[in-house]
Design an enzyme around this catalytic site. Structure first.
Site, PDB file in Angstrom:
ATOM      1  N   LYS A  15     116.424  52.968 110.504  1.00  0.00           N
ATOM      2  CA  LYS A  15     116.906  52.857 109.120  1.00  0.00           C
ATOM      3  C   LYS A  15     115.756  52.411 108.235  1.00  0.00           C
ATOM      4  O   LYS A  15     115.210  51.330 108.415  1.00  0.00           O
ATOM      5  CB  LYS A  15     118.055  51.848 109.039  1.00  0.00           C
ATOM      6  CG  LYS A  15     118.472  51.499 107.596  1.00  0.00           C
ATOM      7  CD  LYS A  15     119.626  50.503 107.526  1.00  0.00           C
ATOM      8  CE  LYS A  15     119.880  50.066 106.085  1.00  0.00           C
ATOM      9  NZ  LYS A  15     120.962  49.055 105.971  1.00  0.00           N
TER      10      LYS A  15
ATOM     11  N   ASP B  37     117.371  47.761  99.310  1.00  0.00           N
ATOM     12  CA  ASP B  37     118.824  47.940  99.260  1.00  0.00           C
ATOM     13  C   ASP B  37     119.423  47.027  98.194  1.00  0.00           C
ATOM     14  O   ASP B  37     119.652  45.845  98.422  1.00  0.00           O
ATOM     15  CB  ASP B  37     119.428  47.613 100.636  1.00  0.00           C
ATOM     16  CG  ASP B  37     120.934  47.824 100.655  1.00  0.00           C
ATOM     17  OD1 ASP B  37     121.478  48.394  99.683  1.00  0.00           O
ATOM     18  OD2 ASP B  37     121.574  47.411 101.656  1.00  0.00           O
TER      19      ASP B  37
ATOM     20  N   LYS C 193     124.731  44.292  95.071  1.00  0.00           N
ATOM     21  CA  LYS C 193     124.694  43.046  95.843  1.00  0.00           C
ATOM     22  C   LYS C 193     124.599  41.845  94.919  1.00  0.00           C
ATOM     23  O   LYS C 193     124.122  41.938  93.796  1.00  0.00           O
ATOM     24  CB  LYS C 193     123.465  43.035  96.753  1.00  0.00           C
ATOM     25  CG  LYS C 193     123.599  43.877  97.999  1.00  0.00           C
ATOM     26  CD  LYS C 193     122.392  43.686  98.894  1.00  0.00           C
ATOM     27  CE  LYS C 193     122.502  44.583 100.118  1.00  0.00           C
ATOM     28  NZ  LYS C 193     123.623  44.235 100.983  1.00  0.00           N
TER      29      LYS C 193
ATOM     30  N   ASP D 105     115.010  45.872 104.505  1.00  0.00           N
ATOM     31  CA  ASP D 105     116.031  46.795 105.009  1.00  0.00           C
ATOM     32  C   ASP D 105     115.405  48.058 105.632  1.00  0.00           C
ATOM     33  O   ASP D 105     116.107  49.011 105.960  1.00  0.00           O
ATOM     34  CB  ASP D 105     117.001  47.165 103.880  1.00  0.00           C
ATOM     35  CG  ASP D 105     118.411  47.398 104.386  1.00  0.00           C
ATOM     36  OD1 ASP D 105     118.706  47.016 105.535  1.00  0.00           O
ATOM     37  OD2 ASP D 105     119.212  47.978 103.630  1.00  0.00           O
TER      38      ASP D 105
ATOM     39  N   ASP E 224     127.205  50.125  99.216  1.00  0.00           N
ATOM     40  CA  ASP E 224     126.329  49.196  99.924  1.00  0.00           C
ATOM     41  C   ASP E 224     126.349  49.440 101.440  1.00  0.00           C
ATOM     42  O   ASP E 224     125.546  48.879 102.175  1.00  0.00           O
ATOM     43  CB  ASP E 224     126.747  47.751  99.612  1.00  0.00           C
ATOM     44  CG  ASP E 224     125.646  46.756  99.936  1.00  0.00           C
ATOM     45  OD1 ASP E 224     124.518  47.187 100.227  1.00  0.00           O
ATOM     46  OD2 ASP E 224     125.937  45.538  99.899  1.00  0.00           O
TER      47      ASP E 224
ATOM     48  N   GLU F 136     125.184  51.856 103.013  1.00  0.00           N
ATOM     49  CA  GLU F 136     124.327  53.043 102.908  1.00  0.00           C
ATOM     50  C   GLU F 136     123.565  53.339 104.196  1.00  0.00           C
ATOM     51  O   GLU F 136     123.226  54.492 104.471  1.00  0.00           O
ATOM     52  CB  GLU F 136     123.340  52.873 101.749  1.00  0.00           C
ATOM     53  CG  GLU F 136     122.043  52.110 102.068  1.00  0.00           C
ATOM     54  CD  GLU F 136     122.251  50.669 102.477  1.00  0.00           C
ATOM     55  OE1 GLU F 136     123.336  50.119 102.191  1.00  0.00           O
ATOM     56  OE2 GLU F 136     121.345  50.073 103.103  1.00  0.00           O
TER      57      GLU F 136
ATOM     58  N   ARG G  86     124.445  53.317 107.316  1.00  0.00           N
ATOM     59  CA  ARG G  86     125.157  54.210 108.245  1.00  0.00           C
ATOM     60  C   ARG G  86     125.139  55.652 107.739  1.00  0.00           C
ATOM     61  O   ARG G  86     125.180  56.599 108.514  1.00  0.00           O
ATOM     62  CB  ARG G  86     126.586  53.697 108.459  1.00  0.00           C
ATOM     63  CG  ARG G  86     127.405  53.641 107.215  1.00  0.00           C
ATOM     64  CD  ARG G  86     128.646  52.754 107.349  1.00  0.00           C
ATOM     65  NE  ARG G  86     128.325  51.337 107.268  1.00  0.00           N
ATOM     66  CZ  ARG G  86     129.212  50.363 107.410  1.00  0.00           C
ATOM     67  NH1 ARG G  86     130.490  50.652 107.660  1.00  0.00           N
ATOM     68  NH2 ARG G  86     128.859  49.100 107.312  1.00  0.00           N
TER      69      ARG G  86
HETATM   70  N1  BES Z   1     121.267  46.091 104.592  1.00  0.00           N
HETATM   71  C1  BES Z   1     122.590  45.610 104.542  1.00  0.00           C
HETATM   72  C2  BES Z   1     122.916  44.680 105.694  1.00  0.00           C
HETATM   73  C3  BES Z   1     122.341  43.300 105.622  1.00  0.00           C
HETATM   74  C4  BES Z   1     122.862  42.368 104.747  1.00  0.00           C
HETATM   75  C5  BES Z   1     121.341  42.931 106.462  1.00  0.00           C
HETATM   76  C6  BES Z   1     122.346  41.099 104.722  1.00  0.00           C
HETATM   77  C7  BES Z   1     120.837  41.654 106.451  1.00  0.00           C
HETATM   78  C8  BES Z   1     121.339  40.739 105.576  1.00  0.00           C
HETATM   79  C9  BES Z   1     123.565  46.774 104.608  1.00  0.00           C
HETATM   80  O1  BES Z   1     123.165  47.945 103.980  1.00  0.00           O
HETATM   81  C10 BES Z   1     124.809  46.331 103.905  1.00  0.00           C
HETATM   82  O2  BES Z   1     124.740  46.089 102.748  1.00  0.00           O
HETATM   83  N2  BES Z   1     125.912  46.209 104.635  1.00  0.00           N
HETATM   84  C11 BES Z   1     127.116  45.754 104.086  1.00  0.00           C
HETATM   85  C12 BES Z   1     128.241  46.584 104.648  1.00  0.00           C
HETATM   86  C13 BES Z   1     129.564  46.368 103.964  1.00  0.00           C
HETATM   87  C14 BES Z   1     129.497  46.886 102.556  1.00  0.00           C
HETATM   88  C15 BES Z   1     130.629  47.068 104.753  1.00  0.00           C
HETATM   89  C16 BES Z   1     127.280  44.297 104.467  1.00  0.00           C
HETATM   90  O3  BES Z   1     126.905  43.916 105.565  1.00  0.00           O
HETATM   91  O4  BES Z   1     127.728  43.528 103.620  1.00  0.00           O
HETATM   92 ZN    ZN Z   2     121.154  48.209 103.837  1.00  0.00          ZN
HETATM   93 MN    MN Z   3     123.649  47.930 101.928  1.00  0.00          MN
END
Ligand code: BES
Ligand code: ZN
Ligand code: MN
Length: 497
Positions: free
Chosen positions: A268, A273, A280, A291, A350, A352, A354
């Protein structure tokens, strides 16, 4: 840095400084006893006076000790003798390196008693030692103005003592460990760069550069038009909100038999992000420059395979783009079509990672891979579940997942398997498309993996969520170099099995 294994007495090995461990309560291990004898009991005398407690990680440099062939003596605490384990040894090693780097000494003779236990053979420990020293030498590639710090003086580390029959294994370990440390450094450098420097194009440039450095490694970077031709609708959906053009990076290393099915690593590479329209929270958003740690680890893993000229075919795939809000960005409720023809309702922009991984995983099929492993800072939920200690492993093949967990144990870069059963996939139901890209908060690390699972049917696939392990926050904010240890062990074992 040169790593060498030595045999014979530590006191007679060549070097500027002899590094020896001392346990709490004046307990001397085997090496410390020998050194104490060589210098006429000065070591024990000093402990009795209370000059050194032996607490794990404590160090004391003694510049003038007779009987050591002119070498300085660096004492390092090993903690309680009863519970001396690999982590105390590593901590002592790291503390010694830190202490040595504060001096202008050029070479060190390490004579720390090695921990004993299952899996702690000479190869594994020597590899860990080189990885540990290499990590200690890492300096952040910061963009501070002003004078660059002086290069370290330390250039040679001797590890031992080993008996003649142990030397070969130790040397192999040091060689592999040095290569892993170097690739971890590459990964950390890419990850620590700010997102305005480390763009998708920068990642592509770095991968192409790695390709030029090694025999047997071919690298290409596809641009947006080429990605469009591949019909990577999910990947394109994420990148469409950004002014930065995306890249799809393909790295092919051929070290194995021509017909041997490759291991495919998928990373990834979201170089920043923001969350997109599902923006966020601003707190710690700067850390979303990390990210792309999955992408960096894939690029570094291909560098490692090629550097070690492993007898294995390895392919690295990286989907690199930004996730931005804006008038062109995807909106919650948008439906897009992935490369494999499935439709996805994007309920949260968010989620993204996946989306971009789904197309990259589908692309992996063309290699008829022996195994596909994706690496991603995929979910905050994985951080909630496992913290910073374990990466999360999920997948559709228990043997592969267990293999990766065991790699993490050997490399001391641990991972824990989470149960990706079919139930989780059912949470991704959508009224409007084949499925949605989110499934609520509960089990978030696993539902993310379940989404990826929709694109890896009939592949032998595992997913490693490194959201909690790839970097540390706070005053020491930096990429950690994880999961390069785990990946190194995985590739080396597969190549030499
Ligand atoms: N890159 C983030 C995951 C992340 C968040 C990694 C904080 C490390 C620290 C990912 O793209 C994301 O935003 N995931 C969301 C998914 C949710 C919207 C289902 C998350 O984890 O909040
Ligand atoms: Zn992300
Ligand atoms: Mn995200």
């Amino acid at each position: 840095m040169k790593y060498e294994a030595y045999s014979g007495k530590a006191t007679s090995a060549r070097g500027d400084c002899l590094v020896v461990g001392v346990h709490e309560e004046h307990r001397l291990g085997e090496q410390a006893r020998l050194i104490d004898k060589a210098c006429g009991g000065r070591l024990m005398g000093l402990l009795k006076r209370g000059d050194f407690s032996g607490r794990a990680g404590e160090t004391l440099l003694l510049p003038e000790i007779s009987g050591l062939g002119g070498k300085r003596l660096l004492l390092v605490g090993l903690g309680a003798a009863r519970q001396y384990q690999r982590r105390h040894w590593k901590r002592a090693l790291a503390a010694s390196v830190a202490a040595l780097l504060r001096t202008r000494l050029g070479s060190a003779v390490i004579a720390l008693d090695r921990p004993e236990g299952a899996g702690l053979d000479h190869y594994t420990l020597a590899r860990a030692a080189a990885e540990c020293v290499g990590a200690g030498l890492y300096r952040i590639n910061d963009l501070k103005s002003g004078r660059r710090p002086r290069p370290y003086a330390l250039s040679r580390v001797r590890l031992g003592p080993y008996s003649a029959s142990e030397l070969a294994a130790a040397r192999r370990g040091l060689n592999d460990g040095a290569a892993i440390a170097s690739s971890a450094g590459l990964m950390r450098n890419l990850a620590n760069l700010p997102a305005n420097v480390c763009t998708p194009r920068h990642l592509a440039k770095a991968a192409l550069q790695v390709g030029r450095e090694h025999r047997g490694l071919k690298v290409r970077a596809l641009n947006e038009a080429q990605i469009r031709r591949l019909k990577m609708g999910c990947f394109l959906a994420v990148t469409q909100g950004s002014a930065e053009p995306p890249r799809f990076i393909v790295m092919e290393y051929r070290g194995g038999k021509r017909a041997a099915a490759p291991v495919v690593l998928v990373g990834k590479g979201v170089t920043f992000d923001t969350g997109g329209i599902s923006l966020k929270d601003p707190a710690a958003m700067d850390e979303m420059k990390y990210d792309m740690c999955g992408a960096a680890s894939v690029i570094a893993a291909l560098d490692l395979a090629a550097r070690l000229q492993l007898r294995l075919n390895v392919v690295g795939l990286v989907a690199a783009c930004e996730n931005m809000p804006g008038s062109r960005a995807i909106k919650p409720g948008d439906i897009v079509t992935s490369m494999n023809g499935q439709t996805v309702e994007i309920l949260n922009t968010d989620a993204e990672g996946r989306l971009i991984l789904s197309d990259a995983l589908h692309y992996a099929r063309r290699y008829k891979p022996a195994a596909v492993v994706d690496l991603a800072t995929l979910t905050g939920a994985c951080v909630v579940a496992l913290g910073a200690h374990h990466s999360g492993v999920m997948g559709n093949n228990d043997a592969l997942a267990r293999e990766l967990v065991e790699c993490g144990v050997r490399a001391d870069d641990r991972a824990w398997q989470l149960p990706l059963t079919e139930d989780y996939g059912e949470q991704l139901k959508s009224n409007f498309a084949d499925f949605a890209n989110v499934a609520g908060r509960d089990g978030g690390a696993i539902t993310a993996a379940a989404f990826l699972g929709k694109f890896t049917k009939d592949l032998t696939w595992a997913h490693i969520d490194i959201a909690g392990t790839a970097w540390v926050s706070g005053a020491a904010k930096s990429a950690t170099g994880r999961p390069m240890g785990l990946l190194g062990d995985f590739l080396i074992r597969r190549a030499r099995a």
